[in-house]
Design an enzyme around this catalytic site. Structure first.
Site, PDB file in Angstrom:
ATOM      1  N   SER A  66       0.076   0.745   0.241  1.00 36.97           N
ATOM      2  CA  SER A  66       1.313   0.777   1.059  1.00 36.97           C
ATOM      3  C   SER A  66       0.998   0.439   2.502  1.00 36.97           C
ATOM      4  O   SER A  66      -0.067   0.529   2.875  1.00 36.97           O
ATOM      5  CB  SER A  66       1.946   2.199   0.974  1.00 36.97           C
ATOM      6  OG  SER A  66       1.282   2.949   1.563  1.00 36.97           O
ATOM      7  N   LYS A  67       1.979   0.637   3.171  1.00 34.28           N
ATOM      8  CA  LYS A  67       1.822   0.188   4.667  1.00 34.28           C
ATOM      9  C   LYS A  67       0.665   1.151   5.278  1.00 34.28           C
ATOM     10  O   LYS A  67       0.297   0.547   6.323  1.00 34.28           O
ATOM     11  CB  LYS A  67       3.117   0.219   5.256  1.00 34.28           C
ATOM     12  CG  LYS A  67       4.026  -1.014   5.134  1.00 34.28           C
ATOM     13  CD  LYS A  67       4.634  -1.773   6.490  1.00 34.28           C
ATOM     14  CE  LYS A  67       4.828  -2.950   6.256  1.00 34.28           C
ATOM     15  NZ  LYS A  67       6.358  -3.190   5.753  1.00 34.28           N
ATOM     16  N   ARG A  68       0.825   2.283   4.826  1.00 39.54           N
ATOM     17  CA  ARG A  68       0.186   3.419   5.484  1.00 39.54           C
ATOM     18  C   ARG A  68      -1.671   2.844   5.706  1.00 39.54           C
ATOM     19  O   ARG A  68      -2.362   3.348   6.305  1.00 39.54           O
ATOM     20  CB  ARG A  68       0.495   4.714   5.014  1.00 39.54           C
ATOM     21  CG  ARG A  68       0.907   5.510   5.787  1.00 39.54           C
ATOM     22  CD  ARG A  68       1.527   6.857   5.098  1.00 39.54           C
ATOM     23  NE  ARG A  68       2.621   6.588   4.078  1.00 39.54           N
ATOM     24  CZ  ARG A  68       2.673   7.334   3.066  1.00 39.54           C
ATOM     25  NH1 ARG A  68       1.573   7.869   2.341  1.00 39.54           N
ATOM     26  NH2 ARG A  68       3.722   6.563   2.004  1.00 39.54           N
TER      27      ARG A  68
END
Ligand code: GLU
Length: 485
Positions: free
Chosen positions: A261-263
């Site tokens: 994910s973006k994280r």
């Protein structure tokens, strides 16, 4: 005769193209190439609320930059969107009438029903289910309204959605090409919405109708779509259409084994293309979930990948996205690239001869595209700055180093031009001289290296000297000496 392979990559233009979606596109492309099939791009934009302007253009340009050429689909030519292929439109918002027609047909044959439940009732229902720890889902409230009454209400213009009438018993199953038998108990399936109250189809209806009319033979897509599979299979059954084959690809996981994910950093394919060569990126993502079952890890081009690619060699388990491996693979691709082209990509735009001389030095030390410029910046710009203490190796002193730099300056300056032609020759001559002087390489060559590059870690000192040429080398040594006075 086996059916002609037709596969599609069907992204929704809801944001930047995810790196996982690029892998889906790549596998579809490779499968088509391997089987002399047709690769199609279809844009699934029926969720208008989530559609992002510019996203379709981005999808097209990423595929183009990666060389994932499709046979059919929307194309941008001189800034205009055109469509190639005989099965269009390839953008779903241009096919709404077709979906409506099958929404109606499903009502007629009672494989679907209109649902008049208000948003409030559905919210209330969800709350109750939560309170009782029940799985969320529609309770079939409108399922048993008589067809005549239901159609009358529809005709009067009452707001409604269309839901699939999922059988209450039995199982829905298929043989997935990657996961083998997948089976779903119908009782736990929800009566999925096929058409929303604004008349737009949901993903399920549009996807199945299009796969049918575009004569898709194999659906190759991410595992996140597996829960939708029974709904799709039931739709094929209801419409009496043969279902395509399915292959659900394993998830891409972060190094902490969670869904990427973006994280975890970048997820947009286009951001990776700023730092990695397209073929390096494709080589890396190809190996996320698939492996050729040999030791080969390096694929110089798509043809070689397609030759080895096989859906049967795709794993079920999630694949870990390890940026270190991507860096490593990119480095290997940088090494085999044309130096002039690379100098352009790296934003250096060097003349061909200079690129040929400078780039190999950068490539020894570059993993990403931006490293190239950083690592040879010092060759291009004579204004190098560094801390003068860097010139003095451990256990030495300023006086000795100043002396050594002065001596080596005279030595190099007295060499004939032909001694400067080849780094290897220059190295041998210089090292012999150092030895004859009774000095150490460390106390002679360390300061020389720093004086030439300004860097603690640099390319080989003789490669640098040859690339800089005699007069720039001497100037830099003089600058070094000045700093030690
Ligand atoms: N529109 C879906 C997506 O965004 C397509 C899923 C499928 O391939 O069926 O990935």
């Amino acid at each position: 005769m086996t059916k002609k392979v037709r596969v599609r990559f069907a992204p929704s233009p809801t944001g930047s193209l995810h790196i996982g979606s690029l892998r889906t596109a790549l596998y579809n492309y490779l499968f088509a190439k391997k089987t002399q099939g047709i690769f199609i791009l279809r844009i699934e934009d029926t969720d208008q609320k989530r559609t992002v302007p510019g996203a379709v253009e981005e999808i097209i340009s990423v595929l183009r930059d990666c060389g994932l050429t499709y046979d059919e689909g929307p194309e941008l030519v001189n800034g205009k969107m055109i469509e190639k292929g005989d099965y269009g439109p390839y953008i779903q918002s241009g096919r709404l009438d077709l979906y409506k027609k099958f929404g109606q047909q499903l009502l007629q044959i009672e494989k679907a029903y209109p649902c008049f439940c208000s948003a409030e009732r559905l919210a209330e229902l969800r709350k109750k289910q939560e309170a009782q720890n029940l799985p969320p889902g529609y309770d079939g409230h409108c399922r048993d309204i008589l067809k005549t009454e239901a159609l009358e209400r529809v005709n009067k213009g009452e707001k409604h959605v269309i839901r699939l009438k999922v059988p209450r018993e039995g199982q829905t199953q298929t043989e997935d090409l990657i996961r083998s038998r997948v089976s779903f108990n119908n009782i736990i399936l929800e009566d999925a919405v096929l058409q929303k109250s604004d008349g737009f189809p949901t993903y399920h209806l549009a996807n199945v109708v299009d796969d049918h009319f575009m004569e898709i033979s194999h659906v190759i897509r991410g595992e996140e779509w597996l829960p939708s599979l029974p709904i799709h299979l039931l739709l094929y059954q209801a419409l009496e259409w043969p279902a395509p084959e399915f292959a659900h690809l394993p998830l891409m996981l972060s190094t902490t084994r969670k869904k990427l994910s973006k994280r975890d950093g970048d997820t947009a394919a286009k951001d990776y293309l700023k730092e990695y060569l397209p073929m390096a990126l494709l080589n890396f993502i190809a190996l996320l979930g698939w492996n050729p079952k040999t030791n080969q890890e390096f694929y110089p081009n798509l043809d070689e990948l397609a030759k080895d690619f096989d859906l049967k060699k795709i794993n079920k388990a999630g694949a870990i996205f390890d940026v270190k491996k991507l860096n490593y693979i990119n480095r290997e691709h940088l090494r085999i690239s044309d130096t002039e082209a690379l100098s352009k990509i790296a934003g250096l735009n060097l003349p061909a001869e200079t690129a040929k001389e400078y780039l190999p030095m950068a490539l020894d030390r570059s993993e990403k595209i931006s490293d190239i410029k950083k690592s040879i910046q010092f060759l291009l710009n004579d204004e190098i700055n560094y801390d003068r203490n860097l010139l003095i190796p451990k256990n030495s002193n300023q006086e000795t180093i100043r002396q050594n730099l002065t001596e080596i300056k005279y030595f190099l300056n007295n060499l004939k031009d032909q001694d400067w032609q080849l780094a290897q020759g220059l190295k041998e001559t210089t090292i012999l001289w150092i030895k004859n002087q009774g000095k150490t390489n460390l106390e002679m060559l360390w300061p020389l290296r720093v004086a030439l590059s300004g860097l603690e870690k640099s390319p080989d000192v003789f490669d640098m000297a040859c690339a800089l040429g005699k007069s720039r080398t001497i100037q830099r040594i003089e600058k070094g000496i000045e700093q030690l006075i």
